[in-house]
Design a protein around this motif. Structure first.
Motif, mmCIF file in Angstrom:
data_model
loop_
_atom_site.group_PDB
_atom_site.id
_atom_site.type_symbol
_atom_site.label_atom_id
_atom_site.label_comp_id
_atom_site.label_asym_id
_atom_site.label_seq_id
_atom_site.Cartn_x
_atom_site.Cartn_y
_atom_site.Cartn_z
ATOM 1 N N GLN A 60 -8.975 26.202 101.845
ATOM 2 C CA GLN A 60 -7.509 26.980 101.608
ATOM 3 C C GLN A 60 -7.443 27.912 102.809
ATOM 4 O O GLN A 60 -6.830 28.710 102.707
ATOM 5 C CB GLN A 60 -7.323 27.471 100.359
ATOM 6 N N ASP A 61 -8.122 27.603 103.882
ATOM 7 C CA ASP A 61 -8.327 28.645 104.996
ATOM 8 C C ASP A 61 -7.364 27.931 106.391
ATOM 9 O O ASP A 61 -7.824 27.303 106.926
ATOM 10 C CB ASP A 61 -9.565 28.868 105.377
ATOM 11 N N MET A 62 -5.958 28.143 106.026
ATOM 12 C CA MET A 62 -5.341 27.702 107.086
ATOM 13 C C MET A 62 -5.316 27.976 108.548
ATOM 14 O O MET A 62 -5.069 27.185 109.396
ATOM 15 C CB MET A 62 -3.760 27.923 106.444
ATOM 16 N N VAL A 63 -5.777 29.307 108.692
ATOM 17 C CA VAL A 63 -5.816 29.879 109.935
ATOM 18 C C VAL A 63 -6.907 29.232 110.742
ATOM 19 O O VAL A 63 -6.823 28.861 111.694
ATOM 20 C CB VAL A 63 -5.948 31.701 109.731
ATOM 21 N N LYS A 64 -8.013 29.069 109.885
ATOM 22 C CA LYS A 64 -9.157 28.612 110.597
ATOM 23 C C LYS A 64 -8.919 26.795 110.954
ATOM 24 O O LYS A 64 -9.394 26.522 111.895
ATOM 25 C CB LYS A 64 -10.590 28.723 109.892
ATOM 26 N N ALA A 65 -8.346 26.389 109.847
ATOM 27 C CA ALA A 65 -7.713 24.927 110.104
ATOM 28 C C ALA A 65 -7.018 24.764 111.466
ATOM 29 O O ALA A 65 -7.322 23.953 112.294
ATOM 30 C CB ALA A 65 -7.282 24.461 108.885
ATOM 31 N N SER A 66 -6.068 25.608 111.585
ATOM 32 C CA SER A 66 -5.125 25.714 112.616
ATOM 33 C C SER A 66 -5.774 26.055 114.119
ATOM 34 O O SER A 66 -5.859 25.268 115.093
ATOM 35 C CB SER A 66 -4.110 26.508 112.586
ATOM 36 N N LYS A 67 -6.887 26.688 113.857
ATOM 37 C CA LYS A 67 -7.695 27.113 115.067
ATOM 38 C C LYS A 67 -8.600 25.977 115.489
ATOM 39 O O LYS A 67 -8.580 25.432 116.839
ATOM 40 C CB LYS A 67 -8.552 28.221 114.735
ATOM 41 N N PHE A 68 -9.045 25.208 114.665
ATOM 42 C CA PHE A 68 -9.918 23.844 115.033
ATOM 43 C C PHE A 68 -8.881 22.794 115.480
ATOM 44 O O PHE A 68 -9.263 22.228 116.433
ATOM 45 C CB PHE A 68 -10.618 23.312 113.636
ATOM 46 N N LEU A 69 -7.656 22.909 114.871
ATOM 47 C CA LEU A 69 -6.762 21.781 115.362
ATOM 48 C C LEU A 69 -6.185 22.025 116.805
ATOM 49 O O LEU A 69 -6.267 21.206 117.681
ATOM 50 C CB LEU A 69 -5.445 21.442 114.450
ATOM 51 N N ASN A 70 -6.153 23.404 117.095
ATOM 52 C CA ASN A 70 -5.724 23.803 118.467
ATOM 53 C C ASN A 70 -6.789 23.663 119.557
ATOM 54 O O ASN A 70 -6.337 23.684 120.800
ATOM 55 C CB ASN A 70 -5.281 25.202 118.340
ATOM 56 N N ASN A 71 -8.109 23.340 119.009
ATOM 57 C CA ASN A 71 -9.191 22.971 120.038
ATOM 58 C C ASN A 71 -8.909 21.703 120.488
ATOM 59 O O ASN A 71 -9.455 21.366 121.761
ATOM 60 C CB ASN A 71 -10.302 22.911 119.449
ATOM 61 N N ILE A 72 -7.970 20.938 119.980
ATOM 62 C CA ILE A 72 -7.812 19.396 120.527
ATOM 63 C C ILE A 72 -6.587 19.679 121.326
ATOM 64 O O ILE A 72 -5.410 20.046 121.084
ATOM 65 C CB ILE A 72 -7.174 18.364 119.404
ATOM 66 N N LYS A 73 -6.616 19.627 122.613
ATOM 67 C CA LYS A 73 -5.453 19.938 123.697
ATOM 68 C C LYS A 73 -4.625 18.651 123.931
ATOM 69 O O LYS A 73 -3.725 18.807 123.816
ATOM 70 C CB LYS A 73 -6.189 20.087 125.128
ATOM 71 N N ASP A 74 -5.279 17.409 124.054
ATOM 72 C CA ASP A 74 -4.701 16.261 124.175
ATOM 73 C C ASP A 74 -5.042 15.242 123.346
ATOM 74 O O ASP A 74 -6.213 14.754 123.652
ATOM 75 C CB ASP A 74 -4.850 15.761 125.683
ATOM 76 N N TYR A 75 -4.539 15.005 121.997
ATOM 77 C CA TYR A 75 -5.062 14.299 121.132
ATOM 78 C C TYR A 75 -5.296 12.656 121.579
ATOM 79 O O TYR A 75 -6.169 11.999 121.176
ATOM 80 C CB TYR A 75 -4.270 14.281 119.954
ATOM 81 N N LYS A 76 -4.863 12.121 122.643
ATOM 82 C CA LYS A 76 -4.456 11.030 122.887
ATOM 83 C C LYS A 76 -6.153 10.531 123.921
ATOM 84 O O LYS A 76 -6.567 9.465 123.818
ATOM 85 C CB LYS A 76 -3.460 10.434 123.663
ATOM 86 N N THR A 77 -6.513 11.539 124.592
ATOM 87 C CA THR A 77 -7.796 11.564 125.396
ATOM 88 C C THR A 77 -8.922 11.978 124.502
ATOM 89 O O THR A 77 -10.193 11.534 124.529
ATOM 90 C CB THR A 77 -7.821 12.374 126.417
ATOM 91 N N GLU A 78 -8.824 12.748 123.400
ATOM 92 C CA GLU A 78 -9.817 13.335 122.701
ATOM 93 C C GLU A 78 -10.234 12.487 121.423
ATOM 94 O O GLU A 78 -11.366 12.615 120.823
ATOM 95 C CB GLU A 78 -9.570 14.738 122.294
ATOM 96 N N LEU A 79 -9.207 11.775 120.880
ATOM 97 C CA LEU A 79 -9.376 11.128 119.508
ATOM 98 C C LEU A 79 -9.542 9.754 119.590
ATOM 99 O O LEU A 79 -8.717 9.108 120.696
ATOM 100 C CB LEU A 79 -8.138 11.712 118.650
ATOM 101 N N HIS A 80 -10.203 8.962 118.729
ATOM 102 C CA HIS A 80 -9.949 7.748 118.583
ATOM 103 C C HIS A 80 -8.411 7.183 118.161
ATOM 104 O O HIS A 80 -7.994 7.981 117.483
ATOM 105 C CB HIS A 80 -11.153 7.022 117.846
ATOM 106 N N LYS A 81 -8.057 5.973 118.281
ATOM 107 C CA LYS A 81 -6.570 5.666 117.802
ATOM 108 C C LYS A 81 -6.560 5.714 116.496
ATOM 109 O O LYS A 81 -5.602 6.245 115.808
ATOM 110 C CB LYS A 81 -6.314 4.395 118.274
ATOM 111 N N ASN A 82 -7.568 5.964 115.684
ATOM 112 C CA ASN A 82 -7.578 5.572 114.219
ATOM 113 C C ASN A 82 -7.475 6.994 113.672
ATOM 114 O O ASN A 82 -7.023 7.290 112.509
ATOM 115 C CB ASN A 82 -8.835 5.128 113.527
#
Length: 188
Positions: A60-82
């Motif tokens: 339940q730590d939304m601030v840290k979860a948001s921080k980790f999600l913000n580390n992903i700059k361009d989700y199409k180049t950093e993440l797998h399609k799934n």
């Protein structure tokens, strides 16, 4: 980190392990290096920032979860399609408390890209139903609530579904709001 860099690192580790096992006869260290190649392959399939964001949401730590999600700059180049769907799903969950109006498009994208788990699809559909009900789209909200109830086979969201159904039963304010000046119309 770009997803293809992880594959290159894994390939280099595999080649290094094979080199150690075949040419230097260090069978033990070759196997260890060969097995270490599984880590970048795993992180190619499951991004580390998404895993850490899930962990923080669980705590339940939304601030840290948001921080980790913000580390992903361009989700199409950093993440797998799934993982595209889960990226948008997590963004929606993080924004749900502070900015509820921004949640609906993120949940629609998450469902469009696809979510693997039934309870994740149920949560996204429930958020869409809440958005539809708050906008006054009662029929759409009812359909989405029925779909969320069908997807929630474990019954984890039964309370939220019941609460939204109770909201649907309440009359809308626009239909039953009376203008107090209308009564006094004939007196003037």
């Amino acid at each position: 980190m770009n997803k293809y860099i992880k594959i290159i690192v894994a390939a280099l580790l595999i080649l290094g392990g094979l080199y150690m096992m075949i040419f230097t006869r260090n069978l033990g260290w070759g196997i260890v290096v060969f097995l270490l190649a599984a880590l970048p392959i795993f992180l190619f399939i499951k991004n580390e920032n998404i895993l850490l964001a899930f962990w923080q949401l669980r705590k339940q730590d939304m601030v840290k979860a948001s921080k980790f999600l913000n580390n992903i700059k361009d989700y199409k180049t950093e993440l797998h399609k799934n993982q595209y769907g889960y990226y948008h799903y997590l963004q929606g969950l993080v924004l749900a408390q502070d900015h509820p109006t921004k949640v609906e498009p993120l949940m629609k994208k998450a469902l469009d890209y696809g979510l693997n788990m039934k309870h994740d699809r149920a949560m996204a559909t429930l958020n869409l139903a809440a958005g539809a009900i708050s906008k006054g789209k009662r029929q759409e909200g009812q359909k989405l609530l029925e779909e969320a109830k069908r997807l929630d086979s474990a019954g984890m969201m039964a309370d939220q579904i019941k609460m939204l159904k109770d909201q649907l039963k309440m009359p809308t304010m626009q239909k039953h709001m009376h203008n107090p000046n209308m009564r006094n119309r004939g007196k003037f």
